[in-house]
Design a protein around this motif. Structure first.
Motif, PDB file in Angstrom:
ATOM      1  N   LEU A 198       0.823  -1.203   0.000  1.00 56.78           N
ATOM      2  CA  LEU A 198       0.000   0.000   0.000  1.00 56.78           C
ATOM      3  C   LEU A 198       0.861   1.259   0.000  1.00 56.78           C
ATOM      4  CD1 LEU A 198      -2.860  -1.028   2.462  1.00 56.78           C
ATOM      5  CD2 LEU A 198      -3.011  -0.722  -0.024  1.00 56.78           C
ATOM      6  N   ILE A 199       1.962   1.235   0.738  1.00 54.87           N
ATOM      7  CA  ILE A 199       2.883   2.377   0.704  1.00 54.87           C
ATOM      8  C   ILE A 199       3.457   2.533  -0.702  1.00 54.87           C
ATOM      9  CG2 ILE A 199       5.055   3.305   1.584  1.00 54.87           C
ATOM     10  CD1 ILE A 199       4.455   1.840   4.223  1.00 54.87           C
ATOM     11  N   GLY A 200       3.827   1.409  -1.307  1.00 52.42           N
ATOM     12  CA  GLY A 200       4.326   1.454  -2.676  1.00 52.42           C
ATOM     13  C   GLY A 200       3.301   2.019  -3.639  1.00 52.42           C
ATOM     14  N   LEU A 201       2.041   1.677  -3.431  1.00 48.60           N
ATOM     15  CA  LEU A 201       0.978   2.187  -4.294  1.00 48.60           C
ATOM     16  C   LEU A 201       0.835   3.703  -4.153  1.00 48.60           C
ATOM     17  CD1 LEU A 201      -1.364   1.676  -6.251  1.00 48.60           C
ATOM     18  CD2 LEU A 201      -2.826   1.246  -4.254  1.00 48.60           C
ATOM     19  N   VAL A 202       0.948   4.195  -2.935  1.00 45.83           N
ATOM     20  CA  VAL A 202       0.874   5.642  -2.714  1.00 45.83           C
ATOM     21  C   VAL A 202       1.983   6.352  -3.498  1.00 45.83           C
ATOM     22  CG1 VAL A 202       1.134   7.480  -1.008  1.00 45.83           C
ATOM     23  CG2 VAL A 202      -0.265   5.480  -0.483  1.00 45.83           C
ATOM     24  N   VAL A 203       3.181   5.793  -3.468  1.00 47.03           N
ATOM     25  CA  VAL A 203       4.291   6.374  -4.235  1.00 47.03           C
ATOM     26  C   VAL A 203       3.984   6.328  -5.720  1.00 47.03           C
ATOM     27  CG1 VAL A 203       6.716   6.091  -4.873  1.00 47.03           C
ATOM     28  CG2 VAL A 203       6.019   5.826  -2.482  1.00 47.03           C
ATOM     29  N   LEU A 204       3.521   5.187  -6.188  1.00 49.94           N
ATOM     30  CA  LEU A 204       3.252   5.007  -7.617  1.00 49.94           C
ATOM     31  C   LEU A 204       2.192   5.973  -8.123  1.00 49.94           C
ATOM     32  CD1 LEU A 204       4.116   3.192  -9.986  1.00 49.94           C
ATOM     33  CD2 LEU A 204       2.279   1.618  -9.355  1.00 49.94           C
ATOM     34  N   LEU A 205       1.208   6.276  -7.284  1.00 50.77           N
ATOM     35  CA  LEU A 205       0.120   7.157  -7.694  1.00 50.77           C
ATOM     36  C   LEU A 205       0.554   8.617  -7.874  1.00 50.77           C
ATOM     37  CD1 LEU A 205      -2.828   5.747  -5.538  1.00 50.77           C
ATOM     38  CD2 LEU A 205      -2.503   5.527  -8.019  1.00 50.77           C
ATOM     39  N   GLN A 206       1.793   8.919  -7.541  1.00 50.98           N
ATOM     40  CA  GLN A 206       2.302  10.276  -7.778  1.00 50.98           C
ATOM     41  C   GLN A 206       2.657  10.492  -9.245  1.00 50.98           C
ATOM     42  OE1 GLN A 206       1.933  12.141  -4.985  1.00 50.98           O
ATOM     43  NE2 GLN A 206       1.227  10.118  -4.263  1.00 50.98           N
ATOM     44  N   PHE A 207       2.671   9.414 -10.037  1.00 48.59           N
ATOM     45  CA  PHE A 207       3.068   9.496 -11.438  1.00 48.59           C
ATOM     46  C   PHE A 207       1.845   9.474 -12.354  1.00 48.59           C
ATOM     47  CE2 PHE A 207       6.764   7.073  -9.471  1.00 48.59           C
ATOM     48  CZ  PHE A 207       7.565   8.199  -9.361  1.00 48.59           C
ATOM     49  N   ASN A 208       2.094   9.551 -13.658  1.00 47.70           N
ATOM     50  CA  ASN A 208       0.994   9.533 -14.621  1.00 47.70           C
ATOM     51  C   ASN A 208       0.365   8.136 -14.718  1.00 47.70           C
ATOM     52  OD1 ASN A 208       2.314   7.943 -16.915  1.00 47.70           O
ATOM     53  ND2 ASN A 208       3.789   9.612 -16.688  1.00 47.70           N
ATOM     54  N   ARG A 209      -0.783   8.083 -15.388  1.00 45.26           N
ATOM     55  CA  ARG A 209      -1.534   6.830 -15.433  1.00 45.26           C
ATOM     56  C   ARG A 209      -0.746   5.714 -16.110  1.00 45.26           C
ATOM     57  NH1 ARG A 209      -7.533   5.946 -18.256  1.00 45.26           N
ATOM     58  NH2 ARG A 209      -7.752   3.741 -17.650  1.00 45.26           N
ATOM     59  N   PHE A 210      -0.048   6.042 -17.186  1.00 41.79           N
ATOM     60  CA  PHE A 210       0.728   5.010 -17.880  1.00 41.79           C
ATOM     61  C   PHE A 210       1.806   4.434 -16.964  1.00 41.79           C
ATOM     62  CE2 PHE A 210       4.259   3.575 -20.524  1.00 41.79           C
ATOM     63  CZ  PHE A 210       3.611   2.726 -21.415  1.00 41.79           C
ATOM     64  N   ALA A 211       2.478   5.300 -16.202  1.00 38.63           N
ATOM     65  CA  ALA A 211       3.506   4.834 -15.272  1.00 38.63           C
ATOM     66  C   ALA A 211       2.895   3.980 -14.166  1.00 38.63           C
ATOM     67  CB  ALA A 211       4.244   6.030 -14.676  1.00 38.63           C
ATOM     68  N   VAL A 212       1.712   4.354 -13.699  1.00 39.52           N
ATOM     69  CA  VAL A 212       1.035   3.561 -12.666  1.00 39.52           C
ATOM     70  C   VAL A 212       0.759   2.153 -13.182  1.00 39.52           C
ATOM     71  CG1 VAL A 212      -1.079   3.313 -11.325  1.00 39.52           C
ATOM     72  CG2 VAL A 212       0.037   5.554 -11.501  1.00 39.52           C
ATOM     73  N   LEU A 213       0.208   2.062 -14.387  1.00 36.00           N
ATOM     74  CA  LEU A 213      -0.105   0.748 -14.958  1.00 36.00           C
ATOM     75  C   LEU A 213       1.167  -0.055 -15.229  1.00 36.00           C
ATOM     76  CD1 LEU A 213      -2.972   1.755 -17.423  1.00 36.00           C
ATOM     77  CD2 LEU A 213      -3.177   0.613 -15.202  1.00 36.00           C
ATOM     78  N   THR A 214       2.217   0.630 -15.661  1.00 32.28           N
ATOM     79  CA  THR A 214       3.491  -0.052 -15.903  1.00 32.28           C
ATOM     80  C   THR A 214       4.052  -0.620 -14.606  1.00 32.28           C
ATOM     81  OG1 THR A 214       3.982   1.417 -17.767  1.00 32.28           O
ATOM     82  CG2 THR A 214       5.829   0.216 -16.802  1.00 32.28           C
ATOM     83  N   GLY A 215       3.986   0.153 -13.549  1.00 33.63           N
ATOM     84  CA  GLY A 215       4.468  -0.318 -12.256  1.00 33.63           C
ATOM     85  C   GLY A 215       3.673  -1.502 -11.741  1.00 33.63           C
ATOM     86  N   ILE A 216       2.362  -1.451 -11.880  1.00 32.05           N
ATOM     87  CA  ILE A 216       1.513  -2.548 -11.414  1.00 32.05           C
ATOM     88  C   ILE A 216       1.807  -3.827 -12.194  1.00 32.05           C
ATOM     89  CG2 ILE A 216      -0.877  -3.365 -11.308  1.00 32.05           C
ATOM     90  CD1 ILE A 216      -1.694  -0.488 -10.633  1.00 32.05           C
ATOM     91  N   ALA A 217       2.110  -3.688 -13.482  1.00 33.67           N
ATOM     92  CA  ALA A 217       2.379  -4.869 -14.317  1.00 33.67           C
ATOM     93  C   ALA A 217       3.566  -5.672 -13.798  1.00 33.67           C
ATOM     94  CB  ALA A 217       2.627  -4.429 -15.757  1.00 33.67           C
ATOM     95  N   SER A 218       4.507  -5.020 -13.136  1.00 33.66           N
ATOM     96  CA  SER A 218       5.693  -5.726 -12.646  1.00 33.66           C
ATOM     97  C   SER A 218       5.354  -6.743 -11.562  1.00 33.66           C
ATOM     98  CB  SER A 218       6.711  -4.721 -12.097  1.00 33.66           C
ATOM     99  OG  SER A 218       6.240  -4.128 -10.899  1.00 33.66           O
ATOM    100  N   LEU A 219       4.203  -6.578 -10.911  1.00 29.01           N
ATOM    101  CA  LEU A 219       3.845  -7.460  -9.802  1.00 29.01           C
ATOM    102  C   LEU A 219       3.671  -8.904 -10.247  1.00 29.01           C
ATOM    103  CD1 LEU A 219       1.331  -5.180  -7.853  1.00 29.01           C
ATOM    104  CD2 LEU A 219       3.775  -5.537  -7.429  1.00 29.01           C
TER     105      LEU A 219
END
Length: 318
Positions: free
Chosen positions: A131-152
């Motif tokens: 959840l902390i990681g998600l908060v950090v990720l949400l500081q970026f644009n939508r494409f970056a958020v989806l890219t980060g989530i894909a790594s999981l």
């Protein structure tokens, strides 16, 4: 034995075999120590290695954009995200590997196999870190958020690879190099050829350094049937490292050329390459302590390359 093992409820919790005398053992509150060990805050080298491709790509992308306005914030957010998500990944790894860890001398003192925390507690801690990681990720644009989530997806399957393939280091490379894509996703909201080539170079680097790391456990891994490139390469490890480290330098060089990098970036790449060559010359696969020192030195190699890329970004934005 070079670790102390005590049960929960006694005056001290177990120290992990390959990590003693750190701030977690000496400064952190007793109740927090097992959780900090789960996330490897007593051994932060993995977080640094996860962070390096993030910083490389952020600096290279900023240089290509001729704009370093958001680069300091991106560097800070990547730092926080790398440490938190590496902790989450290690917690997941320990949950899935708890039975195997109990059979390896170096890892049997980890919080789960030694009984310092339960699986339920570890899962709750995993969710909190994610959840902390998600908060950090949400500081970026939508494409970056989806890219980060894909790594999981890659992070989730990695712990099982050592059971089924001699090449788990490839899957680790796919996960630990993901940051090479994130800098471009954050800066341009896309992933182009330069990012993909940088990603490939980082994967080759990870395969090399994690092969060195895996030589610490080669004997125990053979006894319990765990596969790794260290066991696969064996006495041919030096030749394999020449191939993978050489490939890493070549591919990163192609990425620099594609990104029209200037001389500071190339100087950083040269320093990076010389450091990798030094590791190969120094390596003795039958010396676990040396293997660990050389593995850890890859943080310095990564920082040398980042310094060149950062200087290049500043020069191009001026």
């Amino acid at each position: 034995m070079d670790y102390e093992l005590r049960k929960p409820g006694t005056s001290a919790f177990a120290r992990v075999a390959d990590s003693t005398g750190n701030w977690v053992d000496t400064v952190a509150p007793q109740w927090a120590r097992p959780y900090l060990r789960l996330s490897r805050f007593d051994r932060p080298i993995g977080s640094w290695l996860l962070l390096m491709p993030c910083w490389w790509s952020a600096a290279l992308a900023a240089g290509m954009a001729h704009d370093i306005g958001r680069l300091p914030l991106t560097i800070v957010l990547f730092f926080i995200g790398a440490f938190v998500m590496r902790g989450a990944g290690c917690t997941w790894n320990d949950i899935t590997d708890r039975d195997l860890d109990a059979r390896v001398e170096r890892t049997r003192s980890r919080p789960l196999p030694s009984g310092q925390v339960s699986v339920t507690q570890a899962l709750a801690f995993l969710v909190a870190q994610a959840l902390i990681g998600l908060v950090v990720l949400l500081q970026f644009n939508r494409f970056a958020v989806l890219t980060g989530i894909a790594s999981l997806v890659i992070v989730a399957i990695y712990p099982f690879m050592k059971r089924i393939t001699w090449w788990p280091q490839i899957v680790l490379g796919l996960a630990f190099s993901w940051g090479a894509l994130m800098g471009f996703a954050v800066t341009f909201a896309r992933i182009d050829v330069t990012a993909l080539v940088l990603y490939a170079g980082a994967i080759a680097w990870v395969i090399g350094y994690d092969t060195i790391y895996a030589h610490q456990d080669a004997e125990d891994d053979a006894l319990i049937g765990i596969k790794s490139t260290a066991r696969l390469f064996g006495t041919h490890t030096h030749q394999a490292l020449i191939m993978f480290y050489g490939l890493a330098v070549m591919l990163i060089g192609v990425a620099l050329a594609s990104g029209d990098a200037h001389w500071p970036a190339w100087l950083g790449l040269l320093a990076f390459a010389l450091h990798l060559a030094w590791q190969i010359v120094r390596l003795r696969i039958n010396d676990p302590a040396l293997c660990l020192r050389l593995f850890k030195s890859n943080r310095d190699a990564g920082l040398l390359l980042f310094a060149g890329l950062l200087a290049d970004a500043v020069m191009r934005a001026a």
